[in-house]
Design a protein around this motif. Structure first.
Motif, PDB file in Angstrom:
ATOM      1  N   PRO A 199       0.836  -1.210   0.000  1.00 30.17           N
ATOM      2  CA  PRO A 199       0.000   0.000   0.000  1.00 30.17           C
ATOM      3  C   PRO A 199       0.866   1.254   0.000  1.00 30.17           C
ATOM      4  O   PRO A 199       1.969   1.255   0.542  1.00 30.17           O
ATOM      5  CB  PRO A 199      -0.800  -0.138   1.305  1.00 30.17           C
ATOM      6  CG  PRO A 199      -0.871  -1.610   1.551  1.00 30.17           C
ATOM      7  CD  PRO A 199       0.445  -2.155   1.072  1.00 30.17           C
ATOM      8  N   PRO A 200       0.393   2.343  -0.618  1.00 27.64           N
ATOM      9  CA  PRO A 200       1.204   3.559  -0.799  1.00 27.64           C
ATOM     10  C   PRO A 200       1.828   4.108   0.482  1.00 27.64           C
ATOM     11  O   PRO A 200       2.930   4.651   0.454  1.00 27.64           O
ATOM     12  CB  PRO A 200       0.208   4.551  -1.399  1.00 27.64           C
ATOM     13  CG  PRO A 200      -0.799   3.701  -2.102  1.00 27.64           C
ATOM     14  CD  PRO A 200      -0.920   2.454  -1.280  1.00 27.64           C
ATOM     15  N   LEU A 201       1.137   3.983   1.623  1.00 27.76           N
ATOM     16  CA  LEU A 201       1.685   4.510   2.871  1.00 27.76           C
ATOM     17  C   LEU A 201       3.013   3.849   3.222  1.00 27.76           C
ATOM     18  O   LEU A 201       3.965   4.526   3.641  1.00 27.76           O
ATOM     19  CB  LEU A 201       0.681   4.300   4.013  1.00 27.76           C
ATOM     20  CG  LEU A 201       1.166   4.666   5.421  1.00 27.76           C
ATOM     21  CD1 LEU A 201       1.560   6.141   5.492  1.00 27.76           C
ATOM     22  CD2 LEU A 201       0.109   4.338   6.467  1.00 27.76           C
ATOM     23  N   TYR A 202       3.112   2.545   3.031  1.00 26.44           N
ATOM     24  CA  TYR A 202       4.337   1.827   3.381  1.00 26.44           C
ATOM     25  C   TYR A 202       5.449   2.147   2.379  1.00 26.44           C
ATOM     26  O   TYR A 202       6.622   2.208   2.753  1.00 26.44           O
ATOM     27  CB  TYR A 202       4.056   0.324   3.428  1.00 26.44           C
ATOM     28  CG  TYR A 202       2.993  -0.029   4.428  1.00 26.44           C
ATOM     29  CD1 TYR A 202       3.324  -0.320   5.752  1.00 26.44           C
ATOM     30  CD2 TYR A 202       1.654  -0.026   4.073  1.00 26.44           C
ATOM     31  CE1 TYR A 202       2.346  -0.609   6.685  1.00 26.44           C
ATOM     32  CE2 TYR A 202       0.668  -0.320   4.996  1.00 26.44           C
ATOM     33  CZ  TYR A 202       1.012  -0.606   6.301  1.00 26.44           C
ATOM     34  OH  TYR A 202       0.033  -0.884   7.222  1.00 26.44           O
ATOM     35  N   TRP A 203       5.074   2.346   1.129  1.00 25.83           N
ATOM     36  CA  TRP A 203       6.069   2.738   0.120  1.00 25.83           C
ATOM     37  C   TRP A 203       6.634   4.119   0.456  1.00 25.83           C
ATOM     38  O   TRP A 203       7.825   4.366   0.315  1.00 25.83           O
ATOM     39  CB  TRP A 203       5.428   2.727  -1.264  1.00 25.83           C
ATOM     40  CG  TRP A 203       6.390   2.990  -2.378  1.00 25.83           C
ATOM     41  CD1 TRP A 203       6.407   4.064  -3.201  1.00 25.83           C
ATOM     42  CD2 TRP A 203       7.496   2.166  -2.784  1.00 25.83           C
ATOM     43  NE1 TRP A 203       7.443   3.960  -4.105  1.00 25.83           N
ATOM     44  CE2 TRP A 203       8.121   2.816  -3.872  1.00 25.83           C
ATOM     45  CE3 TRP A 203       8.000   0.957  -2.333  1.00 25.83           C
ATOM     46  CZ2 TRP A 203       9.233   2.283  -4.505  1.00 25.83           C
ATOM     47  CZ3 TRP A 203       9.114   0.429  -2.975  1.00 25.83           C
ATOM     48  CH2 TRP A 203       9.720   1.083  -4.044  1.00 25.83           C
TER      49      TRP A 203
END
Length: 313
Positions: free
Chosen positions: A246-250
């Motif tokens: 998910p974008p938050l972890y990236w």
């Protein structure tokens, strides 16, 4: 303190009629703090999900044990209690208790101005439940190819907020910025409540399929959760590409310059619950979890002759 602040009186009588059907009822409890997330909540003055976090993380732990959660109680500490803020936190807890079919007993409010700074809050949630000892933890043997199924999280849940704050230089201003890649502001995403997995876990247990092990990813990162899932009796190979997270972890990985190893040690990596089933049962279990409203992912496979957790891209 509740009467002094004008907070409503809550009931604390818990019916125990269900234990009459149990051969050997056992009381089981869990407690957990929400300190790190509360620090960020104070920055953006958004507390409506905090009570939900405290309830969900403790109830999920009981669900893993196959226990029936009965009640939730919490302790809120602050320098100076604000009635509207307390009502906001309690309203979230009450909503989550209703969703989890648990009695909300209420909060103990503590004023600690010499310990806690202005506008800061600390919260510890406590849940109690009951389990028939006959239906407790099984000791099924793990086999090569057993499948680890992951249930998605709403975000960080209750892991890694202090590291995220340090690495992304989080402030009120930065958390109010809208990101196209996230589809929301960073603050709104970070304040997403811990997901309650009651419906999915009950569906899994009622299916009759053997669940060899399960664990909430709620007390550390994904790596620690996988090791607890396997109970130090086997290793596993986990397949999760960093660029498919998910974008938050990236964002945490790239903008925060956090290594893959530290990411897995600190964050849930997008998963809030892990289940372990035999390879032959995996597809059916995935269907059951989907019908319960989840989007399950086959995250990895057991390696019986190893005690190492290997991550492959």
């Amino acid at each position: 303190m509740r009467e002094k602040l004008g907070l409503k009186k809550l009931e604390n009588e818990i019916p125990l009629s269900m234990i009459q059907k149990m051969k050997e009822p056992v009381l089981i409890t869990r407690a957990h703090s929400i300190s790190g997330k509360l620090y960020l909540a104070a920055e953006i003055q958004s507390f409506h999900t905090i009570g939900m976090d405290a309830v969900a993380v403790t109830i999920n732990d009981l669900l893993v044990e196959r226990a029936k959660p009965l009640l939730f109680y919490d302790s809120i500490s602050c320098a100076r209690p604000k009635v509207e803020r307390l009502k906001e936190i309690e309203a979230g807890a009450e909503r989550c208790c209703l969703a989890g079919n648990v009695r909300y007993v209420g909060s103990e409010i503590k004023e600690l101005p010499d310990i806690i700074s202005y506008e800061q809050y600390d919260m510890v949630g406590f849940t109690a439940g009951v389990i028939d000892k006959e239906t407790g933890e099984n000791f099924s043997s793990f086999k090569d190819g057993d499948v680890i199924i992951g249930l998605p999280s709403n975000g960080l849940h209750n892991n890694g907020y202090m590291l995220a704050r340090k690495k992304l230089y989080l402030s009120k201003a930065s958390m109010e910025v809208y990101y196209e890649t996230l589809g929301t502001t960073l603050g709104e995403l970070l304040m997403q409540p811990t997901k309650l997995y009651r419906r999915a876990m009950e569906a899994a247990y009622h299916s009759g399929i053997e669940i060899k092990s399960c664990i909430q990813v709620g007390h550390g990162g994904l790596d620690a959760a996988v090791r607890l899932l396997l109970k130090n009796r086997a290793g596993a190979v986990i397949k999760q590409r960093m660029d498919h997270m998910p974008p938050l972890y990236w964002m945490l990985h790239k903008d925060g310059n956090i290594s893959e190893e530290q990411m897995r040690q600190t964050f849930n990596m997008g998963f809030g619950m892990l289940l372990l089933v035999a390879e032959s049962d995996a597809d059916i279990m995935m269907e059951i979890l989907e019908k319960a409203g989840e989007n399950p992912h086959p995250l990895g496979l057991v390696e019986r002759d190893s005690y190492t957790i290997r991550y492959i891209m």
